[in-house]
Design a protein around this motif. Structure first.
Motif, mmCIF file in Angstrom:
data_model
loop_
_atom_site.group_PDB
_atom_site.id
_atom_site.type_symbol
_atom_site.label_atom_id
_atom_site.label_comp_id
_atom_site.label_asym_id
_atom_site.label_seq_id
_atom_site.Cartn_x
_atom_site.Cartn_y
_atom_site.Cartn_z
ATOM 1 N N VAL A 89 49.786 -70.365 58.802
ATOM 2 C CA VAL A 89 51.062 -69.672 59.021
ATOM 3 C C VAL A 89 52.102 -70.628 59.578
ATOM 4 C CG1 VAL A 89 52.204 -67.879 60.375
ATOM 5 C CG2 VAL A 89 49.983 -67.412 59.326
ATOM 6 N N THR A 90 51.730 -71.374 60.588
ATOM 7 C CA THR A 90 52.694 -72.241 61.259
ATOM 8 C C THR A 90 53.130 -73.403 60.372
ATOM 9 O OG1 THR A 90 51.793 -71.679 63.435
ATOM 10 C CG2 THR A 90 53.099 -73.700 63.281
ATOM 11 N N ALA A 91 52.187 -74.018 59.659
ATOM 12 C CA ALA A 91 52.533 -75.140 58.786
ATOM 13 C C ALA A 91 53.512 -74.694 57.706
ATOM 14 C CB ALA A 91 51.281 -75.735 58.164
ATOM 15 N N ALA A 92 53.261 -73.543 57.090
ATOM 16 C CA ALA A 92 54.166 -73.031 56.059
ATOM 17 C C ALA A 92 55.534 -72.722 56.653
ATOM 18 C CB ALA A 92 53.570 -71.787 55.410
ATOM 19 N N GLU A 97 61.326 -74.083 57.373
ATOM 20 C CA GLU A 97 62.439 -74.435 58.263
ATOM 21 C C GLU A 97 63.023 -75.791 57.899
ATOM 22 O OE1 GLU A 97 65.313 -74.921 61.103
ATOM 23 O OE2 GLU A 97 64.365 -73.091 60.326
ATOM 24 N N GLU A 98 62.162 -76.751 57.547
ATOM 25 C CA GLU A 98 62.663 -78.070 57.164
ATOM 26 C C GLU A 98 63.488 -77.988 55.878
ATOM 27 O OE1 GLU A 98 62.680 -80.795 58.820
ATOM 28 O OE2 GLU A 98 61.492 -80.012 60.469
ATOM 29 N N LEU A 99 63.072 -77.135 54.946
ATOM 30 C CA LEU A 99 63.836 -76.957 53.716
ATOM 31 C C LEU A 99 65.179 -76.304 54.009
ATOM 32 C CD1 LEU A 99 63.748 -77.356 50.661
ATOM 33 C CD2 LEU A 99 62.755 -75.061 50.458
ATOM 34 N N GLY A 121 51.492 -68.817 51.809
ATOM 35 C CA GLY A 121 52.450 -69.702 52.461
ATOM 36 C C GLY A 121 53.259 -70.550 51.508
ATOM 37 N N ALA A 122 52.721 -70.834 50.323
ATOM 38 C CA ALA A 122 53.464 -71.615 49.334
ATOM 39 C C ALA A 122 54.649 -70.809 48.791
ATOM 40 C CB ALA A 122 52.542 -72.042 48.196
ATOM 41 N N TYR A 123 54.453 -69.518 48.585
ATOM 42 C CA TYR A 123 55.578 -68.674 48.159
ATOM 43 C C TYR A 123 56.573 -68.511 49.304
ATOM 44 C CZ TYR A 123 58.282 -64.812 46.233
ATOM 45 O OH TYR A 123 59.314 -64.032 45.776
ATOM 46 N N TYR A 124 56.067 -68.452 50.524
ATOM 47 C CA TYR A 124 56.915 -68.393 51.714
ATOM 48 C C TYR A 124 57.898 -69.562 51.734
ATOM 49 C CZ TYR A 124 57.900 -67.894 56.787
ATOM 50 O OH TYR A 124 58.497 -67.732 58.013
#
Length: 282
Positions: A89-92, A97-99, A121-124
């Motif tokens: 969750v956190t990594a995604a 946020e970086e994007l 998370g990839a769709y997130y």
């Protein structure tokens, strides 16, 4: 043959793979560039190796690629090429946020291109793009969160192994594999995953304004769907290939026919728009 005496083994320090650089993968007729930033494998904030990995910390590498793209004035837009089942969750959330930070600070358009998988998370991360293009056979969705729990009490009993934990609080070992979840513990964990799911849903609702209540109702159980279904549910904007994603990026930036580059480590091979960082062999 025999050998006597002490044996000294020296392990060389890890070598620096070098910075992220722009590697041309398609020639262009103008100075404007489209940059490809890939997100491949599990999204975890740790160094990875082996199957389903890109061999280094995906979070750190993603940040470096975005920084390299932002520092190149010729890059007028980027395509975030996603092929991932998700991850933590956190990594995604950090990648998302970086994007968003890249978009705010540069004002350059971002197109997400979904490959085999862009779930959870990839769709997130992908919904952070201005547009989403998915391959005809892409699988996406999985809006939700999961906490796995394994009860190994019976398995431990086969080896006459018993848990003897000394706890400072009743909930310190909540979710331990040494026994079943109590109703109270299950309720606390459920509250946690529901909160993660709501954050995910809110992000999708904010970024995918065309999605209706009926669209969300169709995927509220966390299911994944193929590209054609995702298009009907307004989860993506277009079914197409990487070439179409590049066209979308050029259209949004107002610059067409430019060079296409992919951001890779110095020395890594990249000769086409499908290149990815080589994964190391364990």
């Amino acid at each position: 043959a025999s050998m006597e005496g002490p044996i000294k083994i020296e392990i060389p320090p890890a070598s620096d793979p070098g910075p992220m650089i722009a590697v041309p993968v398609r020639a262009g007729r103008s100075e404007a560039r489209v940059g490809i930033v890939d997100v491949d494998g599990l999204i975890l904030n740790q160094n990875l190796s082996g199957l389903y990995s890109v061999g280094e910390n995906p979070v750190s590498a993603f940040r470096e690629k975005l920084e390299a793209a932002a520092a190149d004035p010729a890059v007028r837009s980027i395509v975030v090429r996603v092929n991932s089942p998700g991850g933590s969750v956190t990594a995604a959330d950090i990648l998302a946020e970086e994007l968003a930070r890249f978009r705010r600070e540069t004002g350059r358009p971002v197109v997400a291109c979904l490959m085999d998988l862009a779930t959870s998370g990839a769709y997130y991360v992908a919904v952070g793009g201005d547009r989403i293009v998915a391959h005809p056979t892409s699988i996406t969705g999985g809006i939700g969160a999961l906490i796995n729990h394994f009860n190994l009490q019976d398995a431990s009993a086969q080896f006459n192994a018993r848990s003897g934990a000394v706890k400072s609080g009743e909930k310190v070992d909540m979710g331990s594999y040494s026994g079943p979840l109590s109703d109270d513990d299950a309720g606390l964990l459920q509250e946690m995953v529901d909160g993660f799911r709501d954050r995910f849903r809110d992000r999708v609702a904010d970024r995918r304004r065309a999605m209706t209540r009926e669209d969300f109702a169709a995927i509220q159980d966390g299911r994944v769907v193929p590209a054609a279904k995702a298009l009907k549910l307004h989860m993506i904007d277009r079914v197409g290939y990487v070439h179409e994603a590049i066209e979308e990026a050029e259209s949004l930036s107002g610059q067409s026919g430019g060079e296409v580059v992919i951001f890779q480590r110095t020395g890594y091979p990249a000769h086409s728009i499908y290149a990815i960082t080589p994964a190391p062999v364990d």
